[in-house]
Motif scaffolding. Structure first.
Motif, PDB file in Angstrom:
ATOM      1  N   HIS A 151       0.843  -1.195   0.000  1.00 28.82           N
ATOM      2  CA  HIS A 151       0.000   0.000   0.000  1.00 28.82           C
ATOM      3  C   HIS A 151       0.875   1.240   0.000  1.00 28.82           C
ATOM      4  O   HIS A 151       0.619   2.209  -0.712  1.00 28.82           O
ATOM      5  CB  HIS A 151      -0.924  -0.004   1.220  1.00 28.82           C
ATOM      6  N   GLY A 152       1.894   1.235   0.847  1.00 30.41           N
ATOM      7  CA  GLY A 152       2.903   2.280   0.847  1.00 30.41           C
ATOM      8  C   GLY A 152       2.651   3.450   1.766  1.00 30.41           C
ATOM      9  O   GLY A 152       3.557   4.267   1.980  1.00 30.41           O
ATOM     10  N   ASP A 153       1.445   3.560   2.336  1.00 30.52           N
ATOM     11  CA  ASP A 153       1.146   4.747   3.149  1.00 30.52           C
ATOM     12  C   ASP A 153       0.101   4.424   4.212  1.00 30.52           C
ATOM     13  O   ASP A 153      -0.879   5.158   4.384  1.00 30.52           O
ATOM     14  CB  ASP A 153       0.644   5.863   2.234  1.00 30.52           C
ATOM     15  N   LEU A 154       0.325   3.351   4.946  1.00 28.11           N
ATOM     16  CA  LEU A 154      -0.653   2.916   5.948  1.00 28.11           C
ATOM     17  C   LEU A 154      -0.461   3.682   7.246  1.00 28.11           C
ATOM     18  O   LEU A 154       0.303   3.279   8.125  1.00 28.11           O
ATOM     19  CB  LEU A 154      -0.520   1.407   6.196  1.00 28.11           C
ATOM     20  N   HIS A 155      -1.128   4.791   7.362  1.00 32.73           N
ATOM     21  CA  HIS A 155      -1.156   5.560   8.602  1.00 32.73           C
ATOM     22  C   HIS A 155      -2.612   5.836   8.951  1.00 32.73           C
ATOM     23  O   HIS A 155      -3.517   5.551   8.153  1.00 32.73           O
ATOM     24  CB  HIS A 155      -0.330   6.840   8.469  1.00 32.73           C
ATOM     25  N   PRO A 156      -2.899   6.362  10.148  1.00 30.05           N
ATOM     26  CA  PRO A 156      -4.287   6.440  10.599  1.00 30.05           C
ATOM     27  C   PRO A 156      -5.247   7.204   9.686  1.00 30.05           C
ATOM     28  O   PRO A 156      -6.428   6.856   9.634  1.00 30.05           O
ATOM     29  CB  PRO A 156      -4.170   7.112  11.976  1.00 30.05           C
ATOM     30  N   ALA A 157      -4.783   8.215   8.970  1.00 34.89           N
ATOM     31  CA  ALA A 157      -5.698   8.965   8.110  1.00 34.89           C
ATOM     32  C   ALA A 157      -6.082   8.206   6.849  1.00 34.89           C
ATOM     33  O   ALA A 157      -7.035   8.583   6.164  1.00 34.89           O
ATOM     34  CB  ALA A 157      -5.088  10.319   7.726  1.00 34.89           C
ATOM     35  N   ASN A 158      -5.365   7.125   6.542  1.00 44.41           N
ATOM     36  CA  ASN A 158      -5.645   6.344   5.343  1.00 44.41           C
ATOM     37  C   ASN A 158      -6.320   5.015   5.630  1.00 44.41           C
ATOM     38  O   ASN A 158      -6.487   4.194   4.728  1.00 44.41           O
ATOM     39  CB  ASN A 158      -4.355   6.091   4.557  1.00 44.41           C
ATOM     40  N   VAL A 159      -6.708   4.802   6.880  1.00 43.52           N
ATOM     41  CA  VAL A 159      -7.421   3.594   7.273  1.00 43.52           C
ATOM     42  C   VAL A 159      -8.725   4.022   7.941  1.00 43.52           C
ATOM     43  O   VAL A 159      -8.731   4.915   8.793  1.00 43.52           O
ATOM     44  CB  VAL A 159      -6.572   2.730   8.225  1.00 43.52           C
ATOM     45  N   LEU A 160      -9.814   3.400   7.548  1.00 41.59           N
ATOM     46  CA  LEU A 160     -11.130   3.770   8.068  1.00 41.59           C
ATOM     47  C   LEU A 160     -11.583   2.759   9.113  1.00 41.59           C
ATOM     48  O   LEU A 160     -11.265   1.572   9.027  1.00 41.59           O
ATOM     49  CB  LEU A 160     -12.150   3.827   6.929  1.00 41.59           C
ATOM     50  N   THR A 161     -12.322   3.263  10.104  1.00 43.67           N
ATOM     51  CA  THR A 161     -12.821   2.402  11.177  1.00 43.67           C
ATOM     52  C   THR A 161     -14.330   2.543  11.320  1.00 43.67           C
ATOM     53  O   THR A 161     -14.940   3.537  10.928  1.00 43.67           O
ATOM     54  CB  THR A 161     -12.158   2.743  12.526  1.00 43.67           C
ATOM     55  N   ARG A 162     -14.894   1.504  11.906  1.00 44.68           N
ATOM     56  CA  ARG A 162     -16.289   1.513  12.324  1.00 44.68           C
ATOM     57  C   ARG A 162     -16.417   0.497  13.445  1.00 44.68           C
ATOM     58  O   ARG A 162     -15.851  -0.593  13.374  1.00 44.68           O
ATOM     59  CB  ARG A 162     -17.219   1.154  11.153  1.00 44.68           C
ATOM     60  N   ASP A 163     -17.123   0.856  14.499  1.00 46.49           N
ATOM     61  CA  ASP A 163     -17.322  -0.023  15.648  1.00 46.49           C
ATOM     62  C   ASP A 163     -15.987  -0.520  16.222  1.00 46.49           C
ATOM     63  O   ASP A 163     -15.859  -1.669  16.641  1.00 46.49           O
ATOM     64  CB  ASP A 163     -18.192  -1.219  15.271  1.00 46.49           C
ATOM     65  N   GLY A 164     -14.975   0.358  16.211  1.00 45.03           N
ATOM     66  CA  GLY A 164     -13.731   0.058  16.883  1.00 45.03           C
ATOM     67  C   GLY A 164     -12.727  -0.772  16.107  1.00 45.03           C
ATOM     68  O   GLY A 164     -11.643  -1.066  16.622  1.00 45.03           O
ATOM     69  N   THR A 165     -13.066  -1.156  14.874  1.00 39.75           N
ATOM     70  CA  THR A 165     -12.128  -1.960  14.099  1.00 39.75           C
ATOM     71  C   THR A 165     -12.033  -1.435  12.678  1.00 39.75           C
ATOM     72  O   THR A 165     -12.724  -0.478  12.305  1.00 39.75           O
ATOM     73  CB  THR A 165     -12.528  -3.441  14.113  1.00 39.75           C
ATOM     74  N   LEU A 166     -11.176  -2.023  11.876  1.00 36.36           N
ATOM     75  CA  LEU A 166     -10.944  -1.529  10.522  1.00 36.36           C
ATOM     76  C   LEU A 166     -12.118  -1.886   9.610  1.00 36.36           C
ATOM     77  O   LEU A 166     -12.641  -2.998   9.664  1.00 36.36           O
ATOM     78  CB  LEU A 166      -9.665  -2.138   9.945  1.00 36.36           C
ATOM     79  N   CYS A 167     -12.480  -0.939   8.743  1.00 35.48           N
ATOM     80  CA  CYS A 167     -13.575  -1.203   7.798  1.00 35.48           C
ATOM     81  C   CYS A 167     -13.224  -0.771   6.380  1.00 35.48           C
ATOM     82  O   CYS A 167     -14.059  -0.904   5.480  1.00 35.48           O
ATOM     83  CB  CYS A 167     -14.867  -0.530   8.262  1.00 35.48           C
ATOM     84  N   GLY A 168     -12.024  -0.252   6.145  1.00 33.45           N
ATOM     85  CA  GLY A 168     -11.646   0.144   4.796  1.00 33.45           C
ATOM     86  C   GLY A 168     -10.251   0.737   4.779  1.00 33.45           C
ATOM     87  O   GLY A 168      -9.723   1.162   5.815  1.00 33.45           O
ATOM     88  N   VAL A 169      -9.657   0.746   3.599  1.00 29.82           N
ATOM     89  CA  VAL A 169      -8.328   1.332   3.386  1.00 29.82           C
ATOM     90  C   VAL A 169      -8.412   2.222   2.160  1.00 29.82           C
ATOM     91  O   VAL A 169      -8.958   1.814   1.131  1.00 29.82           O
ATOM     92  CB  VAL A 169      -7.255   0.243   3.182  1.00 29.82           C
ATOM     93  N   VAL A 170      -7.891   3.448   2.262  1.00 25.64           N
ATOM     94  CA  VAL A 170      -7.985   4.407   1.167  1.00 25.64           C
ATOM     95  C   VAL A 170      -6.603   4.930   0.788  1.00 25.64           C
ATOM     96  O   VAL A 170      -5.602   4.563   1.389  1.00 25.64           O
ATOM     97  CB  VAL A 170      -8.930   5.575   1.529  1.00 25.64           C
ATOM     98  N   ASP A 171      -6.570   5.790  -0.229  1.00 27.40           N
ATOM     99  CA  ASP A 171      -5.374   6.468  -0.719  1.00 27.40           C
ATOM    100  C   ASP A 171      -4.268   5.505  -1.113  1.00 27.40           C
ATOM    101  O   ASP A 171      -3.318   5.270  -0.367  1.00 27.40           O
ATOM    102  CB  ASP A 171      -4.848   7.480   0.302  1.00 27.40           C
TER     103      ASP A 171
END
Length: 332
Positions: free
Chosen positions: A220-240
């Protein structure tokens, strides 16, 4: 979606919240990108989409993100010259990878070509619902560890010939030594780092580790908190995926310290990650993580000080990451 001057790594990219963005408008597009312009572009090139509701979602370092109806998004470059290449890269490669991934990602659906109305390429992607983890951190560590491990196990496969190289990332860490030294000095000067020697020791150990000897793997190359989405306390998507590249898996494996809430979750992640993590890769991943933590501290501090491009929400996760990395190093 990108290019912070004090980014988390060399060549860094990221999205910012609506209303945020880099200082000025180096690409000359910000003031001119409006809902009406986007509708005109859609009417010209993708008329079947022109009638959907349209609203601004985020203004990032490279791109503006506009939600289109319920299920789509339009991304247009506005603030860096590199954005054109990054959008075309995502359009070329991500549709092939997306079906393999267990978390939702913004899959490119249409490509908009430069025109008299807008002289740069743009894309239509799927919309990924969720809240960025810098605003809604992971709280369910085991579930997030499993989700992250499944995602990276699926993504980290040998990349084909012609896959993009990283922009100052995904290769030997020694190549980023000057960048790291500058960011560490800046963080120390601002009072953000109390023990520079301890931070430097984690980095030096990572640089000294054997380099990746396997085939270049998709990152992915850029996995930091602003590029990972959460819902109900866990991961629900990856962007950018603008920094999608082939290289050393340590680049993405750093996410264990950046995204997960504690050492128990990180240990669970490493155990669940399919390819397994050897000792040298773990050392390099810690180096990437400490570099990202420094970058997050600087961007967070810029936000606290009200500087253009700063994001106050980046500070706390970066502080937590650095604490854990230094504590682990102290334990040996």
């Amino acid at each position: 979606m990108s290019d912070a001057e004090t980014g988390t790594e060399p060549g860094h990219e990221t999205d910012t919240a609506a209303g945020d963005g880099p200082a000025g408008d180096p690409a000359g597009g910000a003031a001119g990108i409006t809902a009406e312009l986007i509708r005109e572009l859609l009417r010209d090139q993708h008329p079947d989409l022109a009638g959907h509701p349209l609203s601004l979602g985020a203004r990032g370092w490279d791109n503006q993100l506009w939600r289109l109806g319920d299920d789509l998004a339009v991304r247009l470059p506005w603030a860096t010259e590199s954005a054109d290449e990054l959008l075309r890269k995502e359009h070329a490669w991500l549709p092939e990878l997306a079906p393999l991934l267990p978390l939702p990602v913004p899959v490119p659906q249409r490509l908009g070509e430069p025109s008299a109305r807008f002289p740069r390429p743009w894309i239509v992607t799927t919309w990924v619902p969720g809240t960025p983890a810098d605003r809604a951190p992971v709280t369910r560590g085991p579930a997030a560890a499993d989700a992250l491990a499944a995602f990276l196990t699926a993504l980290h496969r040998p990349a084909p010939g012609g896959a993009p190289a990283g922009r100052g990332r995904g290769g030997p860490l020694a190549e980023a030594a000057e960048w790291f030294g500058q960011r560490l000095a800046e963080a120390v000067g601002l009072g953000l780092v109390a023990d520079a020697d301890a931070v430097r020791a984690v980095w030096d150990d990572a640089v000294a580790a054997p380099v990746w000897a396997g085939p270049p793997l998709w990152q992915h190359g850029d996995l930091h908190p602003a590029n990972v989405l959460t819902r109900d306390g866990t991961l629900c998507g990856v962007v950018d995926f603008g920094d999608l590249c082939a290289g050393d898996p340590a680049l993405d494996l750093a996410a264990a310290w950046i995204l997960l809430p504690d050492d128990a979750a990180a240990d669970r992640f490493h155990a669940a990650y399919g390819p397994g993590v050897d000792a040298a890769t773990l050392r390099r991943a810690r180096g990437v993580a400490v570099a990202r933590a420094l970058g997050g501290l600087l961007i967070g501090e810029a936000g606290v000080r009200g500087r253009a491009g700063g994001k106050e929400t980046w500070g706390p996760p970066a502080e937590a990451s650095l604490r854990r990395l230094l504590a682990a190093a102290a334990r040996g």
